[in-house]
Design an enzyme around this catalytic site. Sequence first.
Site, PDB file in Angstrom:
ATOM      1  N   HIS A 101     -15.589  18.690 -13.836  1.00 11.01           N
ATOM      2  CA  HIS A 101     -15.388  19.396 -12.254  1.00 11.01           C
ATOM      3  C   HIS A 101     -14.745  20.826 -11.838  1.00 11.01           C
ATOM      4  O   HIS A 101     -13.691  20.997 -12.518  1.00 11.01           O
ATOM      5  CB  HIS A 101     -14.857  18.066 -11.678  1.00 11.01           C
ATOM      6  CG  HIS A 101     -14.440  18.475  -9.776  1.00 11.01           C
ATOM      7  ND1 HIS A 101     -14.964  18.440  -9.075  1.00 11.01           N
ATOM      8  CD2 HIS A 101     -13.592  18.791  -9.118  1.00 11.01           C
ATOM      9  CE1 HIS A 101     -15.525  17.922  -7.749  1.00 11.01           C
ATOM     10  NE2 HIS A 101     -14.177  18.623  -8.083  1.00 11.01           N
ATOM     11  N   CYS A 105     -21.468  20.613  -9.139  1.00 12.56           N
ATOM     12  CA  CYS A 105     -19.868  20.976  -8.446  1.00 12.56           C
ATOM     13  C   CYS A 105     -20.313  22.126  -9.183  1.00 12.56           C
ATOM     14  O   CYS A 105     -19.200  22.644  -8.221  1.00 12.56           O
ATOM     15  CB  CYS A 105     -18.805  19.910  -9.181  1.00 12.56           C
ATOM     16  SG  CYS A 105     -18.893  19.583 -10.899  1.00 12.56           S
ATOM     17  N   ASN A 110     -12.571  22.164  -2.067  1.00 16.14           N
ATOM     18  CA  ASN A 110     -13.121  20.765  -2.676  1.00 16.14           C
ATOM     19  C   ASN A 110     -14.111  20.169  -2.329  1.00 16.14           C
ATOM     20  O   ASN A 110     -14.634  19.834  -1.843  1.00 16.14           O
ATOM     21  CB  ASN A 110     -12.167  20.322  -3.639  1.00 16.14           C
ATOM     22  CG  ASN A 110     -12.106  19.519  -4.920  1.00 16.14           C
ATOM     23  OD1 ASN A 110     -13.440  19.123  -4.956  1.00 16.14           O
ATOM     24  ND2 ASN A 110     -11.536  18.876  -5.185  1.00 16.14           N
TER      25      ASN A 110
END
EC number: 3.4.19.12
Length: 355
Positions: free
Chosen positions: A119, A14, A134
């Site tokens: 994250h 991520c 995202n």
Amino acid sequence: MESIFHEKQEGSLCAQHCLNNLLQGEYFSPVELSSIAHQLDEEERMRMAEGGVTSEDYRTFLQQPSGNMDDSGFFSIQVISSALKVWGLELILFNSPEYQRLRIDPINERSFICNYKEHWFTVRKLGKQWFNLNSLLTGPELISDTYLALFLAQLQQEGYSIFVVKGDLPDCEADQLLQMIKVQQMHRPKLIGEELAQLKEQSVLKADLERVLEAADGSGMLDEDEDDLQRALAISRQEVDIEDEEADLRRAIQLSMQGSSRSMSQDSPQTPSANLTSEELRKRREAYFEKQQQQQQEVDRPRQLSYPCERPTTSSGGRGNNQAGDGVSEEDILRAAVNMSLETAKDNLKAERKK
């Protein structure tokens, strides 16, 4: 929104997706971020060695895993900050003293980096509109100007750390295009896991529909199958009702036999009826009917002529024959016995239901 660069989640990379979505291009790879992490680890080791390579703190530091990366692909805020310095970009923690000193207004900024546990994701302004980039989403999510402050406040409430990205971001095609036009989003993107689950469900439903269509062998068959199904359900409900009625009838007969057995056992204490054979039960019924007939004859005797009566005989295969001069016929005896049996069954069934 096809012109917007949006990397989707792969493994635990991520941090890489966050940086590339921020910069709107494939600027960083896992190898490059790992190199930055190793460089940071070496700098930390050298600082710890200044206190002495034989010190307890130094030996403990060497035994600990890296705090800047792990085998899953996670990278720390130090790695992200170092990667952005290459582009002259700086991270400032949301609502920190420096943030307050600079009097930062979120609506006037260009981008944010958000982190919760392990994250990372980017919120960036492209053209005149804000987008949530995202990597866990199936695509960019449009955020209105009025919703931006509420969105960031909600993230803070959920425990996210938010960093303002200060500096000039590299030019990108999406930013240039969205300076001239504004986009509208009819459907919000879903989380990648939700989309996979929905696609799987749609695939199952499609397969079921295809099997139904193949079995129908024609469009008219669907209505016929539905009618058949409704008729089958109705018949099934009727059969259930009939079974319930039959069950009540069997219970009534059983209680009636139990009541008759109790009456017979009071007159002749013998082996319980449950242990008698069918022949013994037949003989018991004959004796019971005979006794009822004799009792009735004694009651009616003053009104009868004094001539001998032939006793009716019964068998399991048919009714007995009686003479014309009998005061009470076998039919009357059977009717009385049946009525008494039914009355006993009703009383026993009521008592059973009350329990």
